[in-house]
Write a protein that holds these residues in place. Structure first.
Motif, PDB file in Angstrom:
ATOM      1  N   VAL A 105     -12.667  41.742 -69.823  1.00  0.00           N
ATOM      2  CA  VAL A 105     -12.615  40.823 -70.951  1.00  0.00           C
ATOM      3  C   VAL A 105     -13.355  39.553 -70.556  1.00  0.00           C
ATOM      4  N   ALA A 106     -14.087  39.011 -71.514  1.00  0.00           N
ATOM      5  CA  ALA A 106     -14.720  37.705 -71.381  1.00  0.00           C
ATOM      6  C   ALA A 106     -13.978  36.795 -72.353  1.00  0.00           C
ATOM      7  N   LEU A 107     -13.521  35.675 -71.860  1.00  0.00           N
ATOM      8  CA  LEU A 107     -12.685  34.783 -72.655  1.00  0.00           C
ATOM      9  C   LEU A 107     -13.236  33.367 -72.613  1.00  0.00           C
ATOM     10  N   GLY A 108     -13.272  32.727 -73.764  1.00  0.00           N
ATOM     11  CA  GLY A 108     -13.708  31.342 -73.839  1.00  0.00           C
ATOM     12  C   GLY A 108     -12.557  30.448 -74.255  1.00  0.00           C
ATOM     13  N   ASP A 109     -12.723  29.168 -74.011  1.00  0.00           N
ATOM     14  CA  ASP A 109     -11.732  28.162 -74.388  1.00  0.00           C
ATOM     15  C   ASP A 109     -10.350  28.494 -73.850  1.00  0.00           C
ATOM     16  N   ILE A 110     -10.264  28.640 -72.531  1.00  0.00           N
ATOM     17  CA  ILE A 110      -9.007  29.007 -71.882  1.00  0.00           C
ATOM     18  C   ILE A 110      -8.809  28.151 -70.637  1.00  0.00           C
ATOM     19  N   ASP A 111      -7.587  27.906 -70.295  1.00  0.00           N
ATOM     20  CA  ASP A 111      -7.255  27.199 -69.068  1.00  0.00           C
ATOM     21  C   ASP A 111      -7.318  28.224 -67.932  1.00  0.00           C
ATOM     22  N   ALA A 112      -8.405  28.205 -67.170  1.00  0.00           N
ATOM     23  CA  ALA A 112      -8.641  29.209 -66.122  1.00  0.00           C
ATOM     24  C   ALA A 112      -7.553  29.187 -65.061  1.00  0.00           C
ATOM     25  N   THR A 113      -7.098  28.011 -64.680  1.00  0.00           N
ATOM     26  CA  THR A 113      -6.076  27.896 -63.646  1.00  0.00           C
ATOM     27  C   THR A 113      -4.760  28.509 -64.106  1.00  0.00           C
ATOM     28  N   ALA A 114      -4.364  28.215 -65.341  1.00  0.00           N
ATOM     29  CA  ALA A 114      -3.117  28.767 -65.883  1.00  0.00           C
ATOM     30  C   ALA A 114      -3.224  30.286 -66.038  1.00  0.00           C
ATOM     31  N   PHE A 115      -4.386  30.781 -66.477  1.00  0.00           N
ATOM     32  CA  PHE A 115      -4.590  32.220 -66.636  1.00  0.00           C
ATOM     33  C   PHE A 115      -4.428  32.926 -65.297  1.00  0.00           C
ATOM     34  N   GLU A 116      -5.108  32.431 -64.266  1.00  0.00           N
ATOM     35  CA  GLU A 116      -5.044  33.058 -62.945  1.00  0.00           C
ATOM     36  C   GLU A 116      -3.615  33.058 -62.406  1.00  0.00           C
ATOM     37  N   LYS A 117      -2.940  31.936 -62.487  1.00  0.00           N
ATOM     38  CA  LYS A 117      -1.573  31.836 -61.977  1.00  0.00           C
ATOM     39  C   LYS A 117      -0.650  32.814 -62.698  1.00  0.00           C
ATOM     40  N   ALA A 118      -0.744  32.870 -64.028  1.00  0.00           N
ATOM     41  CA  ALA A 118       0.114  33.763 -64.813  1.00  0.00           C
ATOM     42  C   ALA A 118      -0.183  35.228 -64.506  1.00  0.00           C
ATOM     43  N   LEU A 119      -1.464  35.577 -64.339  1.00  0.00           N
ATOM     44  CA  LEU A 119      -1.833  36.961 -64.020  1.00  0.00           C
ATOM     45  C   LEU A 119      -1.270  37.362 -62.660  1.00  0.00           C
ATOM     46  N   VAL A 120      -1.475  36.538 -61.656  1.00  0.00           N
ATOM     47  CA  VAL A 120      -1.000  36.848 -60.302  1.00  0.00           C
ATOM     48  C   VAL A 120       0.510  37.059 -60.309  1.00  0.00           C
ATOM     49  N   GLU A 121       1.231  36.208 -61.024  1.00  0.00           N
ATOM     50  CA  GLU A 121       2.684  36.350 -61.093  1.00  0.00           C
ATOM     51  C   GLU A 121       3.096  37.599 -61.862  1.00  0.00           C
ATOM     52  N   LYS A 122       2.438  37.871 -62.992  1.00  0.00           N
ATOM     53  CA  LYS A 122       2.820  38.997 -63.850  1.00  0.00           C
ATOM     54  C   LYS A 122       2.656  40.344 -63.147  1.00  0.00           C
ATOM     55  N   VAL A 123       1.549  40.526 -62.420  1.00  0.00           N
ATOM     56  CA  VAL A 123       1.272  41.834 -61.808  1.00  0.00           C
ATOM     57  C   VAL A 123       1.551  41.847 -60.308  1.00  0.00           C
ATOM     58  N   ASN A 124       2.085  40.732 -59.773  1.00  0.00           N
ATOM     59  CA  ASN A 124       2.349  40.636 -58.344  1.00  0.00           C
ATOM     60  C   ASN A 124       1.080  40.967 -57.552  1.00  0.00           C
ATOM     61  N   ALA A 125      -0.018  40.339 -57.950  1.00  0.00           N
ATOM     62  CA  ALA A 125      -1.325  40.612 -57.345  1.00  0.00           C
ATOM     63  C   ALA A 125      -1.408  40.058 -55.933  1.00  0.00           C
ATOM     64  N   VAL A 126      -2.133  40.780 -55.098  1.00  0.00           N
ATOM     65  CA  VAL A 126      -2.356  40.389 -53.713  1.00  0.00           C
ATOM     66  C   VAL A 126      -3.831  40.032 -53.562  1.00  0.00           C
ATOM     67  N   SER A 127      -4.106  38.875 -52.992  1.00  0.00           N
ATOM     68  CA  SER A 127      -5.486  38.432 -52.815  1.00  0.00           C
ATOM     69  C   SER A 127      -6.243  39.398 -51.909  1.00  0.00           C
ATOM     70  N   ALA A 128      -7.470  39.729 -52.326  1.00  0.00           N
ATOM     71  CA  ALA A 128      -8.330  40.602 -51.526  1.00  0.00           C
ATOM     72  C   ALA A 128      -9.640  39.891 -51.188  1.00  0.00           C
TER      73      ALA A 128
END
Length: 178
Positions: A105-128
């Motif tokens: 997905v390509a998304l405009g007009d979004i808070d990138a920091t909030a998106f990343e934080k919410a995604l990492v928390e939602k899926v329990n993502a591990v940095s690679a």
């Protein structure tokens, strides 16, 4: 490729910019690409049912994380000022003898920091890992969602300002329904 993405976002970012709620755009990415994994056929059927306008193949190719995809389709999902820009691209490729599918997905007009934080928390993502470009940072994550391993890549602005343009991709081995 990265230069053409910036030019594309400048084209679609016409009119006043409104920061969108990151949670609604995260839900779009999660529901379309992550929760059941990338699924080329399912997404194509949804696009037809919802009558999303098709995206040119060469433009769709700039959004996919796969080189030389065997199948590729993209759509402009929204672009109104109240919704902000959203595009969706699906792809399929052979990688090391396995069929993998990607969803971006390509998304405009979004808070990138909030998106990343919410995604990492939602899926329990591990940095690679991550790489820094001239004006973008490319962050890679892994996550196991419903027993399926997915690679998630975020393309974020180097200096987030709260009304950003981002690209989020999920790639996983193709699941065959029995």
């Amino acid at each position: 490729m990265k230069r053409s993405l910036a030019a594309f976002f400048m084209l679609v970012a016409t009119g006043p910019s409104f920061a969108d709620d990151a949670s609604s755009k995260l839900a779009f990415f999660y529901d379309s690409c992550v929760s059941s994994g990338p699924d080329f056929e399912r997404t194509s059927e949804r696009a037809k049912a919802d009558e999303w306008p098709s995206m040119a193949q060469d433009l769709a190719l700039t959004f996919t994380p796969m080189e030389n995809p065997e199948a590729l389709e993209g759509w402009i999902v929204s672009g109104g000022e109240s919704e902000g820009f959203q595009a969706l691209v699906v792809s399929r490729a052979d990688v090391g003898g396995k069929t993998v599918e990607g969803c971006t997905v390509a998304l405009g007009d979004i808070d990138a920091t909030a998106f990343e934080k919410a995604l990492v928390e939602k899926v329990n993502a591990v940095s690679a890992g991550e790489e820094q470009g001239q004006d973008r940072v490319y962050k890679r994550y892994t996550a196991s969602i419903n027993g399926r391993n997915e690679a998630i890549t975020l393309t974020l602005p180097l200096y987030a300002k709260g009304s950003d343009q981002i690209i989020a991709s999920a790639v996983a081995e193709q699941q065959i329904e029995h």
